[in-house]
Write an enzyme that holds these catalytic residues in place. Structure first.
Site, short mmCIF file in Angstrom:
data_model
loop_
_atom_site.label_atom_id
_atom_site.label_comp_id
_atom_site.label_asym_id
_atom_site.label_seq_id
_atom_site.Cartn_x
_atom_site.Cartn_y
_atom_site.Cartn_z
N GLY A 93 34.52 37.87 31.04
CA GLY A 93 34.35 39.23 30.54
C GLY A 93 34.35 40.15 31.74
N LEU A 119 36.25 42.92 31.69
CA LEU A 119 37.57 42.91 31.90
C LEU A 119 38.18 43.97 32.77
CD1 LEU A 119 38.64 41.70 28.49
CD2 LEU A 119 38.08 40.30 30.35
N GLN A 142 42.09 45.32 34.67
CA GLN A 142 43.61 45.37 34.64
C GLN A 142 44.18 43.85 35.05
OE1 GLN A 142 45.63 47.56 33.19
NE2 GLN A 142 43.64 48.90 32.74
N HIS A 196 42.88 40.99 34.31
CA HIS A 196 42.58 40.33 33.02
C HIS A 196 43.78 40.52 32.29
CE1 HIS A 196 38.10 40.08 34.30
NE2 HIS A 196 38.57 38.57 34.28
N GLN A 224 29.11 26.85 36.08
CA GLN A 224 29.86 26.79 37.31
C GLN A 224 29.24 27.75 38.32
OE1 GLN A 224 33.09 28.71 34.82
NE2 GLN A 224 33.40 30.01 36.70
N GLU A 272 46.03 33.60 40.02
CA GLU A 272 46.13 33.09 41.26
C GLU A 272 45.28 33.65 42.18
OE1 GLU A 272 50.20 34.12 42.83
OE2 GLU A 272 51.21 32.35 41.68
N ASP A 328 42.26 32.96 41.83
CA ASP A 328 41.36 31.88 41.86
C ASP A 328 42.36 30.80 42.09
OD1 ASP A 328 38.65 33.17 41.06
OD2 ASP A 328 40.07 33.69 39.75
N MET A 338 41.27 42.81 42.24
CA MET A 338 40.39 43.03 41.28
C MET A 338 39.62 41.91 40.82
SD MET A 338 42.39 45.68 38.55
CE MET A 338 43.43 47.05 39.11
#
Ligand code: AMP
Length: 281
Positions: free
Chosen positions: A31, A33, A35, A37, A61, A149, A151, A185
């Site tokens: 969430g 959110l 751009q 995402h 996590q 990418e 992550d 972002m």
């Protein structure tokens, strides 16, 4: 857009679609959110009949209680954004719906990927990621799932989990979406104070310079240079900078011709931890 918070309801909806031979693209998120995402969702829209997005801030996590507690939650705005890109289904379960009374992770073996970089600094993080992604895959049963990418280590770990367990889903990696000033972002960017927000584009600037240097200098020398640059910086604190091979995520000792490399970085901007990476030639 259909919104579900119960597993049984989203499953019933998707079963109906699957019976009608619709393909399902899935984008798991936490969430808040942005751009970045939305770029994943747009890609999923192009390649699938139906797109499902999940919003779930997964407690297992997080290794840092403050980070979990303060993780931004903007559900109303998220729903608006999801509608703007014609998302078909939002799954937004509670923690109890996912974990019942047992908020703990399964233990995974990702063939060593989990011990590099983020794994060294965020205890149990990838067991938490593996647990939630596996659970969500079981609920949503997507044909394709989309991961950023941004992550990159997580992306490689999910690919490994899918391969090792023969899961019937294709994993698609998506390019990093950046602000105009280069900052990757991230939902956490909204928690940066003005000073840290102004300082943060330094991270990508350094990555781009490291990429340039990779043409002529070795990884150890570049790492020393980056470390020095952050020592001199008045606001940003480097946690790690590593040049690693893309497949194994092992630190590059010397460059080998047929291997692909990336530079990975984690930086503290005050109490906010930012990560980024760049593909090297
Ligand atoms: P998160 O909500 O941070 O867990 O992210 C959900 C998905 O969006 C993950 O696959 C992330 O890698 C991806 N993502 C987050 N930020 C970006 C970005 N700036 N560009 C591309 N993908 C991103």
């Amino acid at each position: 857009m259909k919104i579900f918070d119960l597993k049984k309801d989203v499953k019933a909806c998707l079963l109906n679609l699957k019976t009608n031979h619709k393909t399902i693209g899935f984008v798991p998120t936490m969430g808040a959110l942005h751009q970045g995402h939305l770029s994943l969702i747009k890609k999923a829209k192009q390649k699938n009949d139906v797109v499902v997005v999940s919003i779930f801030v997964n407690p297992t996590q997080f290794d840092n209680a403050e980070d979990l507690k303060k993780y931004p939650k903007t559900l109303e705005n998220d729903i608006k954004l999801l509608k703007s890109v014609a998302c078909d289904v939002l799954f937004h379960p509670t923690v109890a719906e996912i974990y019942a009374a047992n908020i703990s992770s399964e233990k995974f073996n990702f063939d060593g990927l989990e011990h590099q970089m983020e794994g060294k600094f965020r205890d149990g993080h990838f067991n938490g990621v593996g647990t939630i992604v596996k659970t969500l895959f079981e609920i949503i049963t997507p044909n394709k799932a989309y991961f950023g990418e941004k992550d990159f280590q997580q992306l490689q770990i999910i690919k490994k989990m899918v391969k090792k367990n023969n899961l019937p889903v294709k994993i698609k990696g998506c390019a990093i979406f950046r602000e105009a000033d280069g900052l990757a972002m991230s939902s956490r960017n909204t928690r940066l104070t003005e000073d840290y927000r102004n300082a943060a584009p330094f991270i990508y600037k350094i990555l781009k310079k490291a990429k340039k240097k990779f043409g002529t200098e070795n990884a150890t020398k570049i790492t020393a240079w980056v470390t020095k640059k952050f020592k001199e910086h008045p606001l940003l604190e480097l946690e790690y900078f590593t040049i690693a091979e893309e497949k194994t995520l092992e630190t590059a000792i010397k460059k080998e011709k047929n291997k692909k490399y990336r530079a990975f970085i984690a930086v503290f901007a005050g109490r906010i931890r930012l990560i980024d990476n760049i593909r090297l030639k």
